[in-house]
Design a protein around this motif. Structure first.
Motif, PDB file in Angstrom:
ATOM      1  N   LEU A   1       0.812  -1.214   0.000  1.00  0.00           N
ATOM      2  CA  LEU A   1       0.000   0.000   0.000  1.00  0.00           C
ATOM      3  C   LEU A   1       0.848   1.268   0.000  1.00  0.00           C
ATOM      4  O   LEU A   1       0.353   2.344  -0.296  1.00  0.00           O
ATOM      5  N   PHE A   2       2.117   1.145   0.378  1.00  0.00           N
ATOM      6  CA  PHE A   2       3.010   2.295   0.490  1.00  0.00           C
ATOM      7  C   PHE A   2       4.386   1.911  -0.033  1.00  0.00           C
ATOM      8  O   PHE A   2       4.768   0.749   0.009  1.00  0.00           O
ATOM      9  N   PHE A   3       5.137   2.897  -0.486  1.00  0.00           N
ATOM     10  CA  PHE A   3       6.547   2.675  -0.788  1.00  0.00           C
ATOM     11  C   PHE A   3       7.296   3.955  -0.493  1.00  0.00           C
ATOM     12  O   PHE A   3       6.736   5.044  -0.433  1.00  0.00           O
ATOM     13  N   ILE A   4       8.600   3.804  -0.274  1.00  0.00           N
ATOM     14  CA  ILE A   4       9.447   4.947   0.044  1.00  0.00           C
ATOM     15  C   ILE A   4      10.849   4.693  -0.491  1.00  0.00           C
ATOM     16  O   ILE A   4      11.305   3.554  -0.536  1.00  0.00           O
TER      17      ILE A   4
ATOM     18  N   LYS B   1       4.316  -2.132   8.182  1.00  0.00           N
ATOM     19  CA  LYS B   1       5.074  -3.381   8.112  1.00  0.00           C
ATOM     20  C   LYS B   1       5.802  -3.430   6.780  1.00  0.00           C
ATOM     21  O   LYS B   1       5.190  -3.344   5.712  1.00  0.00           O
ATOM     22  N   LYS B   2       7.122  -3.529   6.835  1.00  0.00           N
ATOM     23  CA  LYS B   2       7.910  -3.610   5.609  1.00  0.00           C
ATOM     24  C   LYS B   2       7.710  -4.983   4.984  1.00  0.00           C
ATOM     25  O   LYS B   2       7.818  -6.012   5.653  1.00  0.00           O
ATOM     26  N   LEU B   3       7.415  -4.981   3.692  1.00  0.00           N
ATOM     27  CA  LEU B   3       7.235  -6.230   2.966  1.00  0.00           C
ATOM     28  C   LEU B   3       8.525  -6.669   2.285  1.00  0.00           C
ATOM     29  O   LEU B   3       8.947  -7.810   2.409  1.00  0.00           O
TER      30      LEU B   3
ATOM     31  N   GLU C   1      11.415   0.736  -0.929  1.00  0.00           N
ATOM     32  CA  GLU C   1      10.998  -0.239   0.066  1.00  0.00           C
ATOM     33  C   GLU C   1       9.473  -0.202   0.098  1.00  0.00           C
ATOM     34  O   GLU C   1       8.876   0.876   0.074  1.00  0.00           O
ATOM     35  N   PHE C   2       8.839  -1.382   0.165  1.00  0.00           N
ATOM     36  CA  PHE C   2       7.394  -1.504   0.068  1.00  0.00           C
ATOM     37  C   PHE C   2       6.806  -1.946   1.397  1.00  0.00           C
ATOM     38  O   PHE C   2       7.358  -2.824   2.066  1.00  0.00           O
ATOM     39  N   TYR C   3       5.682  -1.329   1.761  1.00  0.00           N
ATOM     40  CA  TYR C   3       5.072  -1.513   3.073  1.00  0.00           C
ATOM     41  C   TYR C   3       3.565  -1.712   2.959  1.00  0.00           C
ATOM     42  O   TYR C   3       2.942  -1.328   1.982  1.00  0.00           O
ATOM     43  N   THR C   4       3.000  -2.256   4.041  1.00  0.00           N
ATOM     44  CA  THR C   4       1.557  -2.335   4.183  1.00  0.00           C
ATOM     45  C   THR C   4       1.228  -2.108   5.654  1.00  0.00           C
ATOM     46  O   THR C   4       2.122  -1.936   6.485  1.00  0.00           O
TER      47      THR C   4
END
Length: 124
Positions: free
Chosen positions: A84-87, A105-107, A114-117
């Motif tokens: 849902l998010f990335f940075i 939570k980093k996926l 880096e991708f997160y949800t």
């Protein structure tokens, strides 16, 4: 929606390989499924939260300056479910990095992103 999705993927990840581009497109598509985000790609891409653009190319205007490549078109076509998010931590403000690390939570990492949800989404 499709044209805006092409523009944001090109602006955010045009230097990444096709997988990196797919992953960025996934973030936008996945946000549509959550009630705190708009229910279409265009509004997700152009959303501001507390006065902050959710995607830096919207804030700095790069979204309007890029021309989507065939690789970006293919990546958008392949977009799957997940993050849902990335940075890009090397280019992000410290307070944004802290928010990601504290609340999400980093996926995985791919390329410079880096991708997160949400933590609860991982448990589902």
């Amino acid at each position: 929606d499709y044209e805006n999705l092409l523009q944001i993927v090109e602006a955010e990840a045009g230097t990444e390989d096709i997988k990196g581009r797919v992953l960025v497109a996934n973030v936008i598509m996945n946000r549509i499924k959550y009630p705190e985000f708009p229910n279409n790609a265009t509004d997700v891409i152009w959303q501001y939260i507390d006065g902050v653009a959710q995607f830096s190319p919207v804030a700095d205007g790069r979204i309007s300056e890029v021309v989507p490549t065939n690789e970006t078109k293919e990546a958008v076509k392949q977009a799957l479910e997940g993050a849902l998010f990335f940075i890009q931590k090397s280019a992000a403000a410290k307070n944004n990095i802290r928010w990601f690390d504290k609340n999400l939570k980093k996926l995985f990492k791919h390329g410079v992103h880096e991708f997160y949800t949400y933590p609860e989404a991982v448990q589902q």
